[in-house]
Design a protein around this motif. Structure first.
Motif, PDB file in Angstrom:
ATOM      1  N   THR A 194       0.830  -1.207   0.000  1.00 37.99           N
ATOM      2  CA  THR A 194       0.000   0.000   0.000  1.00 37.99           C
ATOM      3  C   THR A 194       0.861   1.251   0.000  1.00 37.99           C
ATOM      4  O   THR A 194       0.569   2.232  -0.706  1.00 37.99           O
ATOM      5  N   VAL A 195       1.933   1.226   0.796  1.00 38.52           N
ATOM      6  CA  VAL A 195       2.854   2.367   0.837  1.00 38.52           C
ATOM      7  C   VAL A 195       3.503   2.579  -0.530  1.00 38.52           C
ATOM      8  O   VAL A 195       3.651   3.725  -1.002  1.00 38.52           O
ATOM      9  N   ILE A 196       3.864   1.485  -1.196  1.00 39.44           N
ATOM     10  CA  ILE A 196       4.480   1.585  -2.521  1.00 39.44           C
ATOM     11  C   ILE A 196       3.495   2.184  -3.531  1.00 39.44           C
ATOM     12  O   ILE A 196       3.854   3.054  -4.328  1.00 39.44           O
ATOM     13  N   VAL A 197       2.240   1.722  -3.480  1.00 36.01           N
ATOM     14  CA  VAL A 197       1.223   2.271  -4.382  1.00 36.01           C
ATOM     15  C   VAL A 197       1.037   3.760  -4.120  1.00 36.01           C
ATOM     16  O   VAL A 197       0.935   4.568  -5.056  1.00 36.01           O
ATOM     17  N   ALA A 198       1.008   4.147  -2.836  1.00 36.68           N
ATOM     18  CA  ALA A 198       0.857   5.567  -2.497  1.00 36.68           C
ATOM     19  C   ALA A 198       2.042   6.386  -2.989  1.00 36.68           C
ATOM     20  O   ALA A 198       1.886   7.549  -3.371  1.00 36.68           O
ATOM     21  N   ALA A 199       3.223   5.765  -2.987  1.00 32.30           N
ATOM     22  CA  ALA A 199       4.412   6.477  -3.468  1.00 32.30           C
ATOM     23  C   ALA A 199       4.382   6.679  -4.974  1.00 32.30           C
ATOM     24  O   ALA A 199       4.812   7.718  -5.487  1.00 32.30           O
ATOM     25  N   ILE A 200       3.848   5.682  -5.705  1.00 34.47           N
ATOM     26  CA  ILE A 200       3.816   5.748  -7.163  1.00 34.47           C
ATOM     27  C   ILE A 200       2.595   6.523  -7.664  1.00 34.47           C
ATOM     28  O   ILE A 200       2.689   7.340  -8.581  1.00 34.47           O
ATOM     29  N   LEU A 201       1.441   6.242  -7.022  1.00 33.52           N
ATOM     30  CA  LEU A 201       0.188   6.860  -7.452  1.00 33.52           C
ATOM     31  C   LEU A 201      -0.512   7.518  -6.265  1.00 33.52           C
ATOM     32  O   LEU A 201      -1.574   7.050  -5.802  1.00 33.52           O
ATOM     33  N   PRO A 202       0.024   8.596  -5.755  1.00 26.48           N
ATOM     34  CA  PRO A 202      -0.625   9.265  -4.620  1.00 26.48           C
ATOM     35  C   PRO A 202      -1.929   9.948  -5.032  1.00 26.48           C
ATOM     36  O   PRO A 202      -2.077  10.365  -6.181  1.00 26.48           O
ATOM     37  N   ALA A 203      -2.853  10.030  -4.096  1.00 30.74           N
ATOM     38  CA  ALA A 203      -4.121  10.716  -4.354  1.00 30.74           C
ATOM     39  C   ALA A 203      -3.891  12.221  -4.346  1.00 30.74           C
ATOM     40  O   ALA A 203      -3.283  12.757  -3.415  1.00 30.74           O
ATOM     41  N   ARG A 204      -4.377  12.888  -5.372  1.00 28.76           N
ATOM     42  CA  ARG A 204      -4.204  14.337  -5.490  1.00 28.76           C
ATOM     43  C   ARG A 204      -5.546  14.995  -5.798  1.00 28.76           C
ATOM     44  O   ARG A 204      -6.424  14.379  -6.385  1.00 28.76           O
TER      45      ARG A 204
END
Length: 338
Positions: A21-31
């Motif tokens: 989940t942390v990796i996904v947030a790093a690659i595709l963070p919610a903006r």
């Protein structure tokens, strides 16, 4: 097969999900709009999490466990007195070398309630007093909804914890009210939840993954990870290990000095040394508005894995003692996820 292989090495598969989940947030963070939607989803997920917790907690089991007041008092003192005192000493000693958000996160670990499911699971594996463990962990989480915010106000307010009356209101609305609603509806939906434990576990863990994604997305967008060094991470891991080891030893020694049975000692050790990530991350989301939440919850995520490693080993060691009379299974209510 993969789950068994990971368990053999003491690795919690859920930790891998958290890392992913942390990796996904790093690659595709919610903006932008996505971040707003994620924030609203987090609020709903946290309320649902505590609603289900309330619906699954057996009032009878809590009442029976409360009668063992000496055991409950020792667990409470370990969770909300010993841990904070150790945290204050360690963060003060290491303050000059640790980023403020990480120091805040270490202290936040120290004021959280105990876990529920893993405390009961390890107590059961070790052949300890499972009903007492169920009560201790459950009551710890109930008290935590009030005690944790108070300790945040007393111990962390000067460090930018952002505690306010609004935080108390948010705790009541997002945690206490759903919990009470779950308790009230338990006679109607309790049996359903018992029949669908896998689905409930998915909701529990999925809620935490959602909160973690939102927290680390916010951190990525704000660029806070450029502030973390390898030394910071190493120091946080060291502090987590020192905290956990100190409390494990203290609860074990005190249990024996105070004359508790081996079964009670096991419950005290496992309930008094744990910290709940399931309760902690949603609370952090409420109690630290505008803060670098990803950094604040990082010590908790690391502590979570450390306690699983240590307690899995310790439970197996306890279990190897000569067979003793076990407590009746009928006294054990279905544990809640924590």
């Amino acid at each position: 097969m993969l789950r068994r292989t990971l368990a053999r090495f003491g690795i919690d598969p859920y930790l891998l999900a958290l890392i992913g989940t942390v990796i996904v947030a790093a690659i595709l963070p919610a903006r932008g709009v996505g971040a707003t939607i994620a924030g609203d989803a987090v609020s709903v997920a946290v309320a649902l999490l505590f609603f289900l917790y309330g619906a699954r907690l057996s009032p009878k089991a809590v009442w029976e466990g409360l009668l063992h007041w000496r055991l409950q008092s020792l667990v409470f003192a370990s969770t909300y007195v010993l841990f904070p005192l150790l945290g204050l000493a360690l963060t003060k000693a290491c303050g000059p070398w640790l980023a403020p958000e990480l120091a805040l996160g270490v202290m936040f670990v120290c004021v959280l309630p105990s876990t529920v499911q893993s405390s009961i699971a390890f107590t059961s594996i070790a052949r300890g007093n499972v009903p007492a463990a169920l009560c201790s962990a459950s009551v710890s989480n109930l008290f935590g909804m009030v005690v944790t915010p108070l300790l945040v106000m007393l111990l962390l307010d000067g460090k930018g914890a952002g505690f306010s009356t609004k935080a108390v209101e948010d705790i009541a609305i997002q945690l206490l009210l759903p919990f009470v609603a779950g308790q009230l509806l338990r006679p109607l939906i309790g049996a359903f939840l018992l029949r669908h434990k896998a689905v409930m576990s998915l909701v529990d863990r999925g809620s935490i993954l959602l909160v973690v994604y939102a927290a680390f997305s916010e951190g990525m967008v704000a660029g806070i990870w450029s502030q973390v060094t390898a030394r910071d991470l190493g120091l946080v891991i060291l502090l987590d290990v020192v905290l956990l080891t100190s409390v494990l030893v203290a609860t074990m020694v005190l249990s024996r000095r105070l004359g508790f049975s081996k079964e009670d000692e096991i419950a005290i050790v496992f309930c008094g040394s744990k910290k709940s990530m399931a309760s902690g991350i949603p609370m952090a989301n409420i109690l630290f508005p505008g803060q670098a939440l990803g950094l604040i919850v990082l010590p908790l995520m690391l502590f979570h894995q450390a306690q699983l490693f240590a307690c899995a080993t310790l439970a197996q060691r306890y279990a190897r003692r000569p067979q003793a009379a076990l407590l009746p299974a009928e006294a054990v209510a279905e544990p809640a996820k924590a």
